[in-house]
Design an enzyme around this catalytic site. Structure first.
Site: not given
Ligand code: IMP
Ligand code: MG
Length: 182
Positions: A106, A102, A47
């Site tokens: 999220d 990153e 990503g």
């Molecule tokens: P976290 O561990 O929940 O912060 O997840 C982050 C990861 O989830 C990111 O690196 C993305 O790969 C994926 N992700 C979270 N939200 C989105 C989105 O809206 N679109 C695409 N990928 C997302």
């Molecule tokens: Mg990702």
């Protein structure tokens, strides 16, 4: 800007021009912060590669680049919190000023896991830079050193972000249509 015609798109959040301008500003901040440092940007496959390369090109200081890949169950709809490194860095980060780059923070589980892992490898410093911050969904408190945009609680695609591995190559960031978002 090309008019989005892909059926998966509800609306454009940030245009190619807006992204480029904001990346320039953040790159200037990073160049200032690490002027006397030993900067190494670490991208998270797949990503963040679009953001990392755009950002790196705007820096006015020397920079090293390394990449890692993770497998994560911490996606928008799944159970969060389980992260592991699927492909590790090529080189040591000892003594370096590591900046984790990153695509989106999220829940924060992925970034926390990676920051802790990197911090345990003897770097001089560890920072976090993200293209997007969806702080409304944060579970793990995190300090973000550099961020381009805050986004609403909607699933987004483009500029590296995928839906089922598609749409990473869009030059803009868009909200996915809700019926695709399940
Ligand atoms: P976290 O561990 O929940 O912060 O997840 C982050 C990861 O989830 C990111 O690196 C993305 O790969 C994926 N992700 C979270 N939200 C989105 C989105 O809206 N679109 C695409 N990928 C997302
Ligand atoms: Mg990702």
């Amino acid at each position: 800007m090309k008019v989005p015609s892909a059926p998966a798109i509800e609306r454009v959040l940030f245009s190619e021009e807006e992204i480029r301008d904001r990346i320039r500003q953040v790159a200037a901040e990073i160049s200032g912060r690490y002027r006397n440092g030993n900067l190494k940007m670490i991208g998270v496959l797949k990503g963040s590669i679009f953001f990392l390369t755009a950002l790196a090109r705007e820096l006015s200081i020397p920079v090293k680049i390394d990449m890692l890949a993770i497998s994560s169950f911490s996606n928008h709809s799944g159970a969060p919190g389980v992260v592991r490194i699927a492909k590790d860095l090529d080189d040591s980060v000892e003594g370096e000023d590591v900046l984790l780059v990153e695509d989106i923070v999220d829940t924060g589980f992925t970034a926390r896991y990676l920051l802790q892992t990197l911090a345990g490898r003897g770097p001089n410093s560890v920072g976090l830079c993200t293209l997007l911050d969806r702080s409304a969904r944060r579970i793990v408190p995190l300090e973000i050193d550099f961020k381009c945009f805050e986004i609403p609680d909607r699933f987004v695609i483009g500029f590296g972000l995928d839906y089922k591995q598609l749409y990473r190559n869009l030059s803009y960031i868009a909200v996915l249509k809700p019926d695709r978002n399940s």
